[in-house]
Design a protein around this motif. Structure first.
Motif, PDB file in Angstrom:
ATOM      1  N   VAL A   1      -5.025  -2.255   2.458  1.00 18.66           N
ATOM      2  CA  VAL A   1      -6.384  -1.890   2.052  1.00 18.66           C
ATOM      3  C   VAL A   1      -6.818  -2.792   0.909  1.00 18.66           C
ATOM      4  CG1 VAL A   1      -6.159   0.490   2.835  1.00 18.66           C
ATOM      5  CG2 VAL A   1      -5.500  -0.103   0.503  1.00 18.66           C
ATOM      6  N   GLU A   2      -8.109  -2.896   0.676  1.00 19.53           N
ATOM      7  CA  GLU A   2      -8.654  -3.803  -0.331  1.00 19.53           C
ATOM      8  C   GLU A   2      -8.282  -3.375  -1.747  1.00 19.53           C
ATOM      9  OE1 GLU A   2     -10.221  -7.156  -1.716  1.00 19.53           O
ATOM     10  OE2 GLU A   2     -10.001  -6.635   0.398  1.00 19.53           O
ATOM     11  N   ASP A   3      -8.352  -2.066  -2.002  1.00 18.84           N
ATOM     12  CA  ASP A   3      -7.997  -1.536  -3.327  1.00 18.84           C
ATOM     13  C   ASP A   3      -6.886  -0.511  -3.150  1.00 18.84           C
ATOM     14  OD1 ASP A   3      -9.996  -2.967  -4.851  1.00 18.84           O
ATOM     15  OD2 ASP A   3     -11.476  -1.639  -3.902  1.00 18.84           O
ATOM     16  N   PRO A   4      -5.645  -0.965  -3.018  1.00 18.65           N
ATOM     17  CA  PRO A   4      -4.544  -0.046  -2.687  1.00 18.65           C
ATOM     18  C   PRO A   4      -4.161   0.871  -3.836  1.00 18.65           C
ATOM     19  CG  PRO A   4      -3.698  -2.242  -3.086  1.00 18.65           C
ATOM     20  CD  PRO A   4      -5.191  -2.360  -3.105  1.00 18.65           C
ATOM     21  N   LEU A   5      -3.767   2.084  -3.482  1.00 16.00           N
ATOM     22  CA  LEU A   5      -3.130   2.999  -4.411  1.00 16.00           C
ATOM     23  C   LEU A   5      -1.706   2.516  -4.656  1.00 16.00           C
ATOM     24  CD1 LEU A   5      -4.370   6.362  -2.846  1.00 16.00           C
ATOM     25  CD2 LEU A   5      -5.255   5.227  -4.905  1.00 16.00           C
ATOM     26  N   PRO A   6      -0.996   3.097  -5.641  1.00 16.16           N
ATOM     27  CA  PRO A   6       0.365   2.617  -5.929  1.00 16.16           C
ATOM     28  C   PRO A   6       1.309   2.640  -4.730  1.00 16.16           C
ATOM     29  CG  PRO A   6      -0.425   3.975  -7.731  1.00 16.16           C
ATOM     30  CD  PRO A   6      -1.465   4.069  -6.646  1.00 16.16           C
ATOM     31  N   ASN A   7       1.075   3.560  -3.776  1.00 13.65           N
ATOM     32  CA  ASN A   7       1.978   3.642  -2.620  1.00 13.65           C
ATOM     33  C   ASN A   7       1.391   3.001  -1.374  1.00 13.65           C
ATOM     34  OD1 ASN A   7      -0.007   5.548  -2.157  1.00 13.65           O
ATOM     35  ND2 ASN A   7       1.376   6.971  -1.117  1.00 13.65           N
ATOM     36  N   GLN A  59       7.466  -1.062  10.345  1.00 17.36           N
ATOM     37  CA  GLN A  59       7.333   0.181   9.595  1.00 17.36           C
ATOM     38  C   GLN A  59       6.266   1.062  10.224  1.00 17.36           C
ATOM     39  OE1 GLN A  59       6.960  -1.915   5.613  1.00 17.36           O
ATOM     40  NE2 GLN A  59       7.906  -0.005   4.944  1.00 17.36           N
ATOM     41  N   ALA A  60       6.556   2.369  10.295  1.00 15.82           N
ATOM     42  CA  ALA A  60       5.584   3.367  10.745  1.00 15.82           C
ATOM     43  C   ALA A  60       5.350   4.317   9.578  1.00 15.82           C
ATOM     44  CB  ALA A  60       6.106   4.105  11.971  1.00 15.82           C
ATOM     45  N   ARG A  61       4.494   3.904   8.638  1.00 16.78           N
ATOM     46  CA  ARG A  61       4.368   4.617   7.361  1.00 16.78           C
ATOM     47  C   ARG A  61       3.234   5.636   7.331  1.00 16.78           C
ATOM     48  NH1 ARG A  61       2.461   1.337   4.308  1.00 16.78           N
ATOM     49  NH2 ARG A  61       2.531  -0.719   5.228  1.00 16.78           N
ATOM     50  N   ASN A  62       2.110   5.336   8.027  1.00 21.83           N
ATOM     51  CA  ASN A  62       0.971   6.258   8.082  1.00 21.83           C
ATOM     52  C   ASN A  62       0.500   6.691   6.701  1.00 21.83           C
ATOM     53  OD1 ASN A  62       1.071   6.333  10.972  1.00 21.83           O
ATOM     54  ND2 ASN A  62       2.783   7.761  10.827  1.00 21.83           N
ATOM     55  N   ILE A  63       0.244   5.726   5.816  1.00 23.90           N
ATOM     56  CA  ILE A  63      -0.147   6.060   4.450  1.00 23.90           C
ATOM     57  C   ILE A  63      -1.529   5.531   4.080  1.00 23.90           C
ATOM     58  CG2 ILE A  63       2.216   6.214   3.591  1.00 23.90           C
ATOM     59  CD1 ILE A  63       1.923   3.380   2.517  1.00 23.90           C
ATOM     60  N   SER A  64      -2.212   4.846   4.985  1.00 21.96           N
ATOM     61  CA  SER A  64      -3.534   4.314   4.652  1.00 21.96           C
ATOM     62  C   SER A  64      -4.518   4.590   5.787  1.00 21.96           C
ATOM     63  CB  SER A  64      -3.465   2.808   4.377  1.00 21.96           C
ATOM     64  OG  SER A  64      -3.480   2.067   5.585  1.00 21.96           O
ATOM     65  N   VAL A  65      -5.812   4.404   5.482  1.00 18.09           N
ATOM     66  CA  VAL A  65      -6.854   4.629   6.496  1.00 18.09           C
ATOM     67  C   VAL A  65      -6.772   3.599   7.609  1.00 18.09           C
ATOM     68  CG1 VAL A  65      -8.431   5.734   4.875  1.00 18.09           C
ATOM     69  CG2 VAL A  65      -8.475   3.246   5.134  1.00 18.09           C
ATOM     70  N   ASN A  66      -6.064   2.500   7.364  1.00 21.45           N
ATOM     71  CA  ASN A  66      -5.919   1.447   8.374  1.00 21.45           C
ATOM     72  C   ASN A  66      -4.594   1.545   9.130  1.00 21.45           C
ATOM     73  OD1 ASN A  66      -8.392   0.327   7.584  1.00 21.45           O
ATOM     74  ND2 ASN A  66      -7.419  -0.881   5.970  1.00 21.45           N
ATOM     75  N   SER A  67      -3.952   2.704   9.067  1.00 16.08           N
ATOM     76  CA  SER A  67      -2.634   2.865   9.677  1.00 16.08           C
ATOM     77  C   SER A  67      -2.667   2.589  11.177  1.00 16.08           C
ATOM     78  CB  SER A  67      -2.121   4.279   9.423  1.00 16.08           C
ATOM     79  OG  SER A  67      -0.834   4.443   9.961  1.00 16.08           O
ATOM     80  N   LYS A  68      -1.596   1.946  11.652  1.00 13.02           N
ATOM     81  CA  LYS A  68      -1.467   1.595  13.065  1.00 13.02           C
ATOM     82  C   LYS A  68      -0.143   2.141  13.598  1.00 13.02           C
ATOM     83  CE  LYS A  68      -4.019  -2.672  12.097  1.00 13.02           C
ATOM     84  NZ  LYS A  68      -5.282  -2.186  12.654  1.00 13.02           N
TER      85      LYS A  68
END
Length: 377
Positions: A243-249, A205-214
């Protein structure tokens, strides 16, 4: 002489007019034929399908509800890029829309998979799948929102109940499994190979939705093999951008899922079982936890016309001992009887005997009895 010229002139004009009319008629017929060929050509590339599914349920404390059972409509596309069919190089794609035929009923739940993604819950029409790609002989490469190899190859053997089920092996962990990549995965790149009963798939997956996106935010693989009615499969999926405390998405850090399944179908008899090991994949409120799950299915066609079928099984999911969730678990038995029409359309009656527990050991859900209809086209 003038009369003769006038007569000849009229005859020539009449002949020319007749020729023009004939030419116009032939052209119109050709245009109509071309239009028909164009329509036939387009329809030969596109395959529409759908499944209307609604159920009415009765909870043990007296509630009555009418609920969706994952109804959907869609199209599949396949277009050859070469006139030589032996080359077998095609453009492929598909669109599938979910339908909210009735409002959601949280007490009487029928769907064996979630009907919508996180942002689409409650929408009258929502996207279940949308993908495009290429196929060449035994290989397919697709990208978009699509079924994961974790589900297709590792867990699909157990997806046999008309209602209930699908709760213990982590396919639909958050909404429709689109974020973590185990269900209808979002922004998915997938390569699959299928030949002579063997299927292999890899995905990312190439989602780009978190600060840790790769570059690839998740990766997974799956394999299955079918021979003489016996099938075995496995699937694995791992989140890289959690992420440690993820948002719903967003996905949880450390999210990892493994599933293996086996099934056997012979004449009127069918049996299937799946086991899953899940790490930070399941969620209870704001907490994610490690767990193990088992699903079981047993079915038998008991009528001479091979239309009546009885089935039973169970779902059981329990957190690992070190998760500190007390007695919390998911545990229910399923019983079902159905009558099948053509193309898998059927009516059914089913019950879910729910013994799931809260962290304090109290019963978490009501048992439900339901009736439903599934009409495929």
């Amino acid at each position: 002489m003038k009369k003769s010229f006038a007569t000849y002139g009229k005859a020539i004009i009449l002949i020319v007019a007749l020729l023009l009319l004939q030419g116009m008629k032939a052209q119109a017929q050709q245009d109509k034929k071309d239009d028909t060929n164009w329509i036939d050509e387009i329809t030969s590339r596109v395959t529409p399908y759908g499944s209307l599914r609604i159920g009415a349920g009765f909870a043990e404390e007296g509630e009555i509800g009418i609920a969706n059972n994952a109804p959907r409509i869609g199209i599949k596309l396949k277009h050859a890029l070469s006139k030589n069919e032996a080359d077998n190089f095609n453009v492929i794609g598909g669109i599938e829309l979910g339908l909210n035929l009735v409002s959601r009923d949280e007490t009487v739940e029928f769907a064996v998979d979630p009907g919508a993604g996180i942002a689409q819950v409650g929408d009258a029409v929502f996207a279940r799948l949308g993908y495009a790609g290429f196929s060449y002989q035994d290989l397919e490469f697709t990208f978009g929102k699509q079924n994961s190899v974790y589900y297709q190859l590792g867990a699909n053997q157990i997806d046999k109940f008309s209602a209930f089920g699908g709760a213990a092996i982590g396919v639909w962990n958050i909404s429709d499994g689109g974020v973590s990549g185990t269900g209808r995965a979002n922004q998915l790149l997938k390569l699959t190979y299928a030949n002579s009963g063997l299927k292999i798939g890899v995905q990312g997956q190439a989602r780009n939705i978190s600060v840790n996106s790769k570059s690839l935010d998740t990766y997974g693989f799956g394999a299955s093999y079918t021979i003489d009615g016996f099938a075995i499969g496995l699937g694995y999926n791992r989140v890289l951008d959690g992420v440690e405390d993820p948002l719903p998405n967003q996905a949880k850090d450390g999210d990892e899922a493994f599933v293996t399944s086996a099934s056997y179908e012979k004449n009127r008899f069918s049996i299937a079982a799946s086991y899953a090991s899940l790490k930070q994949h399941q969620r209870l409120g704001d907490d994610f936890y490690d767990a193990s799950g088992v699903e079981f299915y047993l079915g038998y066609v008991f009528s001479k016309n091979e239309r009546w079928k009885v089935a039973g099984g169970f779902n059981y999911l329990t957190p690992d001992d070190n998760e500190g969730l007390g007695d919390f678990n998911t545990a229910f038995a399923i019983g079902e009887v159905s009558y099948t029409f053509k193309k898998s359309s059927k009516i059914f009656a089913a019950t879910k005997i729910d013994q799931s527990k809260t962290t304090t050991g109290n019963r978490r859900n009501q048992s439900v009895f339901g009736i439903g209809i599934k009409f495929d086209f």
